[in-house]
Structures are given as structure tokens and as C-alpha cells.
Design a protein around this motif. Structure first.
Motif, PDB file in Angstrom:
ATOM      1  N   ASP A   1      65.194  27.239  25.468  1.00  0.00           N
ATOM      2  CA  ASP A   1      65.164  25.964  26.117  1.00  0.00           C
ATOM      3  C   ASP A   1      66.084  25.131  26.110  1.00  0.00           C
ATOM      4  O   ASP A   1      66.686  24.882  24.670  1.00  0.00           O
TER       5      ASP A   1
ATOM      6  N   ILE B   1      66.610  20.790  26.814  1.00  0.00           N
ATOM      7  CA  ILE B   1      65.757  19.932  27.188  1.00  0.00           C
ATOM      8  C   ILE B   1      66.631  18.606  27.141  1.00  0.00           C
ATOM      9  O   ILE B   1      67.280  18.348  26.147  1.00  0.00           O
TER      10      ILE B   1
ATOM     11  N   GLN C   1      68.000  19.277  38.062  1.00  0.00           N
ATOM     12  CA  GLN C   1      66.900  19.952  37.842  1.00  0.00           C
ATOM     13  C   GLN C   1      66.576  20.765  39.057  1.00  0.00           C
ATOM     14  O   GLN C   1      66.402  21.931  39.001  1.00  0.00           O
TER      15      GLN C   1
ATOM     16  N   ARG D   1      65.211  21.832  31.054  1.00  0.00           N
ATOM     17  CA  ARG D   1      64.006  20.916  31.407  1.00  0.00           C
ATOM     18  C   ARG D   1      64.562  19.466  31.429  1.00  0.00           C
ATOM     19  O   ARG D   1      65.294  19.144  30.339  1.00  0.00           O
TER      20      ARG D   1
ATOM     21  N   HIS E   1      63.666  15.501  31.684  1.00  0.00           N
ATOM     22  CA  HIS E   1      62.435  14.452  31.963  1.00  0.00           C
ATOM     23  C   HIS E   1      63.377  13.280  31.689  1.00  0.00           C
ATOM     24  O   HIS E   1      63.669  12.742  30.837  1.00  0.00           O
TER      25      HIS E   1
ATOM     26  N   GLU F   1      55.933  20.835  30.190  1.00  0.00           N
ATOM     27  CA  GLU F   1      56.810  21.173  30.979  1.00  0.00           C
ATOM     28  C   GLU F   1      56.557  21.139  32.637  1.00  0.00           C
ATOM     29  O   GLU F   1      57.814  20.958  33.162  1.00  0.00           O
TER      30      GLU F   1
ATOM     31  N   LYS G   1      59.052  18.430  34.410  1.00  0.00           N
ATOM     32  CA  LYS G   1      60.415  18.453  34.682  1.00  0.00           C
ATOM     33  C   LYS G   1      60.747  18.057  35.896  1.00  0.00           C
ATOM     34  O   LYS G   1      60.224  18.193  37.027  1.00  0.00           O
TER      35      LYS G   1
END
Length: 319
Positions: free
Chosen positions: A175, A177, A211, A224, A226, A269, A272
Motif C-alpha cells: 500500500d 498512502i 485517485q 490510497r 485521503h 480504505e 479513499k
């Protein structure tokens, strides 16, 4: 529903301080073995996020900032409090592309591949009406909050130089992030913050698009992104604009510190590519997961009422 505001929260509970559900000591929020890079992690919200990731057990904590003396102090403080985490500091401005590229080269050569990027560095122009904001301050906002942060993201993902990125055979894939420390001002009108709001909105909107377009990266890693409003926290920027502990009911800086750790966990998750507030209750967000996904909620866009649109269409058809 109408867009969330300071008076109309997305969750019934509106948090103003840390709570047990998002404590970095929760086993489900463990960041053990991870490498986290935070810009401006030497002060304010960035430092709180760094501290909480250290509590969550990260292996390497990397802080990038402009002021060497403050970086050194933050590193010493964090090292004393969290001896199991290895601290690394780099003095560089995110608007200096060459310096930033050199930092990432050193990180990859001598530390580890970063797993989490926290974009905490920001430029906040003086609180003035938009038309009275000096052009130099306006452009500096976009240089830092958009261009600088976007270069940071590209270096973190390392996708602009295909020869340096190779597909991974890891199962499951690694992952990557990105936690975008944004602002409610991206979608809530706040007086005398127009330039700051516009620059933060621009970067947050770019990340939402990134994204959406990230499928081509799936052969390398799972991305991901955010974006979140950290709450109303009294920072040095606020003090520079005339605020103090008595000017408004501030949120505890540990709230965004802990919320960032939760956002980086597998539990978040499903959020996202979306925009959330650190003030929103995590359990209520999880309870609303199905609706959020089904109705495509928490994405920045135009809010309108369907009945108004239908009425307009009906009336204009008679012209």
C-alpha cells in the motif's frame, strides 16, 4: 444531504479531542514496520501526526521541513519519547524541486521506501479580502500548496520515471498512502481566506482525480489518497494572524494526530479519494460505509436540489 459545515456535521457526534476509538495504541491501527514521511512534521499539526505514528509503532519516521534548528529539536523530542522508532530529518523546502528530489534519493538509498506521505506543509497568506491580497502572497500560496505538494506526491509515487519503478510480485501488493492535510475552507466559505481556500481546494481536487486515475499503478502498488480537514487547531499560523487560546473554541491538536493514524489503517480504505473531517466520529463513518459508497458521498462537487433542477427543466421546455 446538503454539504457538511461547521453547523451541519456529517456525523451526529462532533469530536473536538482524541478518543479511544482512534488511539494509536489500538492493535488494529498498528503501523509497525512502516516508513512515514511528513512535511512540516516538526511543529503544530504535523508534529502531532508524527508523534501518533510513532506511538503506532512505525519503523522509520521522516520529517522534512525548512528550518534545521526546529527539525533537530523535534527529532530529539520524538526520539526521547519513542526510542523504538528511527527518526530522520531533512532540511528542504517543498518548492525546491532539486532539493526534494535529492531528499527522496537519500531516503530510498539509505532508509527505506516510504509507505505513507503526509502533506502537512502549507503557505497561509495574510488574512485579507481576496482583492486586497498582494499578488506575491497569492502566487506563493499556489507555489507551495499546489505545485510544491504535487512535486512531493510525484516523488513519493516515483511514477514520472518509469525505468525506476518495477512491478511488484508481493501478495498482497504494498500500500502507498497519501494523507492530504487539507482544510474545511476548501468547501465551506470562511471570510478572508479566499486565496488559501482556493489553493488548498486545487490540490485536494488534483488528488481526487489522481485517485480516480490510479488504476495504471495497480501493477506496482495499491494507492490510497485521503484528504481531511484537521479541525480548528491553534497553530503558529493562527497566532500570526492574531488568534490566541481565547479567540475561539479550539480543537485539541491530538485529534488530527490520531485521526491521521486511523485514516492510514485498513479500516479507512473505503474512504479513499474522499474528503473527511477529523471531527467526524469514526464509528459513525464505518456504520455509514454502505451509504457513502452507494451514494458516492464525501466528494467535492456542486451541491444542488433535484426538485429545483426538475422544475427548471419543466419551465424552460415551455419557452
Amino acid at each position: 444531504m446538503s454539504q457538511p459545515t461547521f453547523k451541519d456535521s456529517f456525523t451526529r457526534k462532533y469530536r473536538k479531542g482524541p478518543y479511544s476509538r482512534i488511539s494509536p495504541t489500538q492493535p488494529t491501527l498498528s503501523a509497525s514496520g512502516k516508513t512515514v514521511l511528513i512535511t512540516a512534521g516538526h511543529t503544530g499539526i504535523g508534529f502531532a501526526i508524527a508523534s501518533n505514528f510513532a506511538v503506532a509503532g512505525v519503523a522509520h519516521l521522516i520529517i522534512v521541513g525548512r528550518r534545521q534548528n526546529m527539525l533537530k529539536k523535534a527529532s530529539e523530542d520524538l526520539s526521547r519519547a519513542h526510542p523504538a522508532t528511527k527518526l530522520h530529518i531533512f532540511a528542504a523546502s517543498i518548492v525546491d524541486e532539486a532539493a526534494l528530489s535529492a531528499v527522496f534519493h537519500k531516503i530510498r538509498q539509505g532508509i527505506a521506501e516510504p509507505d505513507v506521505l503526509v502533506t502537512s506543509a502549507a503557505y497561509f497568506p495574510s488574512s485579507t479580502n481576496v482583492l486586497e491580497t498582494p499578488m506575491q502572497q497569492m502566487w506563493a500560496s499556489f507555489e507551495t500548496n499546489v505545485k510544491g505538494n504535487m512535486h512531493l506526491v510525484q516523488e513519493f509515487l516515483n511514477v514520472t520515471r518509469p525505468s525506476s519503478v518495477s512491478p511488484t510480485n508481493q501478495t498482497p501488493k504494498r500500500d502507498k498512502i497519501i494523507l492530504d492535510v487539507s482544510s474545511a475552507a476548501t468547501h465551506v466559505f470562511v471570510r478572508k481566506t479566499g486565496i488559501y481556500s482556493a489553493s488548498k481546494l486545487a490540490f485536494t481536487r488534483i488528488l481526487a482525480t489522481a485517485q480516480d486515475e490510479a488504476s495504471f499503478l495497480s501493477q506496482y502498488f495499491n494507492l490510497r489518497i485521503h484528504s481531511f480537514h484537521p479541525g480548528i487547531v491553534l497553530t503558529q499560523i493562527g497566532r500570526n494572524n492574531g488568534h490566541n487560546v481565547d479567540t475561539m473554541p479550539w480543537d485539541d491538536v491530538q485529534l488530527p494526530g490520531q485521526f491521521a493514524v486511523w485514516l492510514a489503517s485498513p479500516e479507512a480504505e473505503f474512504l479513499k479519494g474522499r474528503f473527511v473531517w477529523a471531527n467526524w466520529d469514526v464509528d459513525e463513518l464505518l456504520d455509514g460505509k454502505e451509504r457513502i459508497l452507494k451514494e458516492n458521498l464525501l466528494k467535492i462537487g456542486l451541491v444542488g436540489k433535484a426538485d429545483w433542477a426538475i422544475a427548471l427543466k419543466r419551465n424552460t421546455s415551455k419557452l
